[in-house]
Design an enzyme around this catalytic site. Structure first.
Site, mmCIF file in Angstrom:
data_model
loop_
_atom_site.group_PDB
_atom_site.id
_atom_site.type_symbol
_atom_site.label_atom_id
_atom_site.label_comp_id
_atom_site.label_asym_id
_atom_site.label_seq_id
_atom_site.Cartn_x
_atom_site.Cartn_y
_atom_site.Cartn_z
ATOM 1 N N GLU A 43 0.714 -1.347 0.243
ATOM 2 C CA GLU A 43 0.390 -0.009 0.256
ATOM 3 C C GLU A 43 0.902 1.225 -0.095
ATOM 4 O O GLU A 43 0.408 2.178 0.613
ATOM 5 C CB GLU A 43 -0.709 0.158 1.260
ATOM 6 C CG GLU A 43 -2.888 0.571 0.969
ATOM 7 C CD GLU A 43 -2.586 0.303 -0.569
ATOM 8 O OE1 GLU A 43 -3.167 -0.643 -1.030
ATOM 9 O OE2 GLU A 43 -2.784 1.517 -1.204
HETATM 10 C C1 LIG Z 1 1.823 -8.738 0.389
HETATM 11 C C2 LIG Z 1 2.226 -8.070 -0.196
HETATM 12 C C3 LIG Z 1 0.428 -8.252 -1.231
HETATM 13 C C4 LIG Z 1 0.745 -7.133 -2.030
HETATM 14 N N1 LIG Z 1 -0.666 -6.618 -2.262
HETATM 15 C C5 LIG Z 1 -1.111 -5.643 -3.312
HETATM 16 C C6 LIG Z 1 -1.986 -6.072 -3.912
HETATM 17 O O1 LIG Z 1 -3.008 -6.212 -3.710
HETATM 18 N N2 LIG Z 1 -1.874 -5.235 -5.019
HETATM 19 C C7 LIG Z 1 -0.754 -4.021 -5.575
HETATM 20 O O2 LIG Z 1 -1.262 -3.282 -7.086
HETATM 21 N N3 LIG Z 1 0.155 -4.061 -5.116
HETATM 22 C C8 LIG Z 1 0.807 -5.581 -3.844
HETATM 23 N N4 LIG Z 1 1.407 -5.255 -3.686
HETATM 24 C C9 LIG Z 1 2.938 -4.652 -3.953
HETATM 25 C C10 LIG Z 1 3.324 -3.176 -3.302
HETATM 26 O O3 LIG Z 1 2.074 -2.530 -2.788
HETATM 27 C C11 LIG Z 1 4.469 -3.168 -3.936
HETATM 28 O O4 LIG Z 1 5.304 -4.351 -3.139
HETATM 29 C C12 LIG Z 1 4.923 -1.951 -2.940
HETATM 30 O O5 LIG Z 1 4.243 -0.667 -3.522
HETATM 31 C C13 LIG Z 1 6.495 -1.973 -3.445
HETATM 32 O O6 LIG Z 1 6.131 -1.704 -4.476
HETATM 33 P P1 LIG Z 1 7.843 -2.518 -5.409
HETATM 34 O O7 LIG Z 1 7.549 -3.863 -4.707
HETATM 35 O O8 LIG Z 1 8.095 -2.417 -6.256
HETATM 36 O O9 LIG Z 1 9.467 -1.232 -4.571
HETATM 37 P P2 LIG Z 1 9.980 -0.776 -5.163
HETATM 38 O O10 LIG Z 1 8.930 0.273 -5.946
HETATM 39 O O11 LIG Z 1 10.780 -1.237 -6.223
HETATM 40 O O12 LIG Z 1 10.883 -0.007 -4.103
HETATM 41 C C14 LIG Z 1 11.928 -1.258 -3.710
HETATM 42 C C15 LIG Z 1 12.403 0.394 -2.296
HETATM 43 O O13 LIG Z 1 13.151 1.417 -3.627
HETATM 44 C C16 LIG Z 1 12.270 2.523 -2.621
HETATM 45 N N5 LIG Z 1 11.906 3.378 -3.020
HETATM 46 C C17 LIG Z 1 10.993 3.403 -4.669
HETATM 47 N N6 LIG Z 1 10.821 4.765 -4.902
HETATM 48 C C18 LIG Z 1 11.598 5.514 -4.248
HETATM 49 C C19 LIG Z 1 11.656 6.531 -4.180
HETATM 50 N N7 LIG Z 1 11.211 7.732 -5.526
HETATM 51 N N8 LIG Z 1 12.257 7.570 -3.409
HETATM 52 C C20 LIG Z 1 12.733 6.553 -2.003
HETATM 53 N N9 LIG Z 1 12.680 5.673 -1.746
HETATM 54 C C21 LIG Z 1 12.434 4.627 -3.398
HETATM 55 C C22 LIG Z 1 10.987 2.301 -1.351
HETATM 56 O O14 LIG Z 1 10.561 2.514 -0.394
HETATM 57 C C23 LIG Z 1 11.634 0.700 -1.421
HETATM 58 O O15 LIG Z 1 12.032 0.383 -0.103
HETATM 59 C C24 LIG Z 1 1.453 -6.325 -2.279
HETATM 60 C C25 LIG Z 1 2.995 -6.837 -1.954
HETATM 61 C C26 LIG Z 1 3.223 -7.694 -1.524
HETATM 62 C C27 LIG Z 1 4.235 -7.917 -0.726
#
Ligand SMILES: Cc1cc2nc3c(=O)[nH]c(=O)nc-3n(C[C@H](O)[C@H](O)[C@H](O)COP(=O)(O)OP(=O)(O)OC[C@H]3O[C@@H](n4cnc5c(N)ncnc54)[C@H](O)[C@@H]3O)c2cc1C
Length: 588
Positions: A442
């Site tokens: 989220e």
């Molecule tokens: C169990 C689970 C359930 C989920 N359920 C859903 C769902 O129902 N629907 C859905 O759509 N998604 C869902 N997600 C996805 C979840 O919302 C994303 O994993 C989350 O938003 C982070 O995206 P990412 O994993 O691609 O990480 P990334 O975006 O790759 O981020 C990696 C790291 O970089 C940091 N970062 C990225 N951009 C920046 C920035 N501009 N400035 C500073 N730091 C930054 C982040 O904070 C993080 O620490 C789920 C994930 C999990 C694991």
């Protein structure tokens, strides 16, 4: 075995003694006809019963069995399907939903407390229903009348569920990168093609249909987040007479094996020309999706509070029973070989930290619920606008601070059990695993901090912040000599000075906001909780019973032991970004 009992006494205290919810409901005509103190009490009683008797007993078995994938079908753990049916029939999914389509129209102040009970009892189970409730909210706010009439009643009844399809393998925090496409069909529908990952409840066996809300790009859409549209894509197509028709071209490719919330299916969803309908305007999908995302952000924050409350209850019971060593001042239980560990200062420190953070969070969630109710139901435009502003400002704090402190609390709870907290039997390790994800999904807590400082404070040069600060000052001015007034104003003053400093410095250096954001959010969170504790202390003052006395003692603990954390956070936030960029990427 771990037990969970909804903290009804504290919830009632907040609703009636701290925030005087019945008076608010009375003056908002749309709510006055639906709810009063007695109805609220009955709803909470029933919710507590459901959380204890229906949902909590599935928590441990759900964790052990987990959700299973087999050739595109997902099976939830034993008991989930029946429980979800009973839950839906009871109207709980539509508790705060639109009565025009079968929702119960209850205030948010009540539904935040209900959600806390569900997360406290069983976080995996709660996710299926809160995703559905959030999807309903977005459909109700942005979809056509025809879509609302077709989908909302069955979703509120729990016959159909909702999912939120944003994330793609290469696009998480940065949704502007999504590649899922939507091609117009000749009949006004769209063909949706692409793969979404990590979709909670994307497939499950709880309901006969699943209504996916999907972000996708129309042909020739502008690049980035300005070119995203929102589509409603059912798993099973719905005939004109509301019966279920053909299977749509959307399938679950696999589910994730993960650290916690094992009974919640986290799905890879493949859309292969699936039929969908546009929700809201073309290319304005992200704004429409924010209706659901803001709901889920508060909800996921509440996951942090619910898990922490569960951990706290079991840690207190254990600390009263577990005998180890003598109390520092000499034996307390002479007939026993040792004293209960609750006699030790460090165990008390952990328990009081959990209590102060969890009750502070519950108060803040209820306070936000109050402003969501005013924003939705008030007939006075200026009052609505003020509450909307406060909700926008404070939602990222609720999401990130509730979950950061929720994990801290669950780790303390586990620690109180010593080695027994690390093994399965007592349930504490499951809570640590289950709550951890709430800091990540989220919108990660880092992204929430950027939203708070960047979009909610810097962009408008502190306009929303000033509303919140003004409210705290007005609160203190009512009874300036109160015990906590001085320290509350002092913390507010420090937060205000830091805000002004960051507004100024961020104008000249684009790295400063990102460097300070997480510390800033925590300073804001501790200050907001100080406001909550001052409000709870005022409501408890002069009442001699044990509950109110414990409230006052916990308020003292919060101001003496937890609020001072802001001193070191402020120092860190003022250091600036330069020290973060001394190393080259290769030097890490
Ligand atoms: C169990 C689970 C359930 C989920 N359920 C859903 C769902 O129902 N629907 C859905 O759509 N998604 C869902 N997600 C996805 C979840 O919302 C994303 O994993 C989350 O938003 C982070 O995206 P990412 O994993 O691609 O990480 P990334 O975006 O790759 O981020 C990696 C790291 O970089 C940091 N970062 C990225 N951009 C920046 C920035 N501009 N400035 C500073 N730091 C930054 C982040 O904070 C993080 O620490 C789920 C994930 C999990 C694991």
């Amino acid at each position: 075995m771990p037990e969970y009992n909804a903290p009804l006494r504290d919830m009632r205290f907040l609703l009636t003694e701290v925030f005087d919810a019945p008076a608010l409901w009375q003056r908002l005509p749309a709510l006055a006809e639906r709810i009063d103190a007695d109805i609220a009490d009955a709803v909470l009683e029933e919710a507590a019963k459901i959380s204890r008797e229906l949902v909590a007993p599935l928590n441990r078995s759900g964790d052990e069995q987990g959700a299973q994938w087999n050739n595109g079908e997902v099976t939830t753990p034993n008991g989930f399907r029946d429980a979800y049916g009973i839950y839906g029939e009871g109207g709980w999914i539509g508790l705060a939903g639109n009565p025009q389509y079968g929702g119960m129209g209850m205030p948010k102040m009540l539904s935040v407390q209900f959600e806390e009970m569900m997360y406290g009892a069983n976080a995996s189970f709660a996710l299926y229903s809160t995703l559905s409730a959030g999807a309903c909210l977005a459909i109700d706010a942005h979809a056509s009348e025809a879509l609302k009439a077709t989908y909302l009643p069955a979703m509120y009844e729990g016959r159909w569920a909702g999912s939120m399809c944003l994330t793609e393998a290469h696009a998480g925090s940065d949704l502007g990168l999504i590649r899922t496409r939507a091609e117009p069909n000749t009949d006004g529908s769209y063909a949706i093609t692409g793969t979404k990952v990590f979709i909670t409840g994307g497939e499950q066996d709880l309901t006969e249909n699943i209504i996916h809300l999907v972000l996708a790009k129309l042909p020739d859409a502008p690049t980035g987040s300005r070119g995203i549209s929102l589509f409603l894509v059912p798993k099973v197509l719905v005939n004109a007479d509301q019966s279920l028709g053909d299977r749509n071209q959307v399938h679950c490719g696999s589910i994730e094996h993960k650290m916690g919330i094992k009974a919640s299916a986290t799905c890879v969803m493949n859309f292969d020309g699936a039929v969908g309908w546009l929700v809201g305007e073309p290319n304005k999908g992200l704004a429409a999706m924010f209706t659901m995302m803001n709901y889920e952000r508060l909800s996921i924050g509440i996951q942090g509070i619910g898990c922490a409350e569960n951990s706290y209850q079991n840690a207190v019971s254990y600390a009263r029973e577990r005998l180890q060593s003598r109390a520092p001042g000499g034996p307390q239980q002479h007939d026993k070989a040792a004293d209960p560990i609750i006699a030790h200062p460090d165990v008390r420190r952990m328990l009081l930290t959990m209590k102060a953070l969890t009750e502070g969070g519950r108060a803040f969630a209820t306070y936000l619920g109050q402003h969501l109710d005013i924003a939705k139901f008030s007939e006075v435009a200026t009052e609505r606008a003020r509450s909307e502003g406060l909700v926008a400002l404070l939602t990222p704090i609720a999401k990130a601070f509730f979950t950061d402190t929720g994990l801290e609390s669950c780790v303390h709870g586990q620690q109180v059990f010593g080695g027994h907290g690390y093994i399965r039997e007592w349930g504490q390790e499951q809570l640590v695993r289950d709550v951890r994800i709430s800091q990540i999904y989220e919108g990660t807590n880092g992204i929430q901090a950027l939203d708070l400082l960047g979009r909610k404070v810097l962009t408008n040069e502190g306009t929303l912040f000033n509303i919140f600060a003004g409210e705290i000052r007005a609160f203190v001015a009512q009874v300036p000599q109160e015990a906590f007034s001085h320290r509350l104003l002092e913390a507010l003053g420090q937060l205000e000075a830091l805000s002004h400093y960051l507004i100024k410095i961020a104008r000249t250096n684009p790295y400063e906001a990102g460097a300070a954001a997480v510390d800033y959010l925590h300073i804001f969170g501790y200050t907001a909780y100080a406001y909550m504790w001052a409000r709870m202390a005022r409501a408890a003052t002069g009442k001699e019973d044990s509950f109110h006395q414990a409230k006052l003692a916990t308020a003292h603990f919060y101001f003496d032991r937890l609020l001072p954390r802001i001193e070191s956070l402020i120092s860190a936030a003022r250091v600036g970004s330069a020290c973060l960029y001394v190393l080259d990427a290769e030097q890490f």
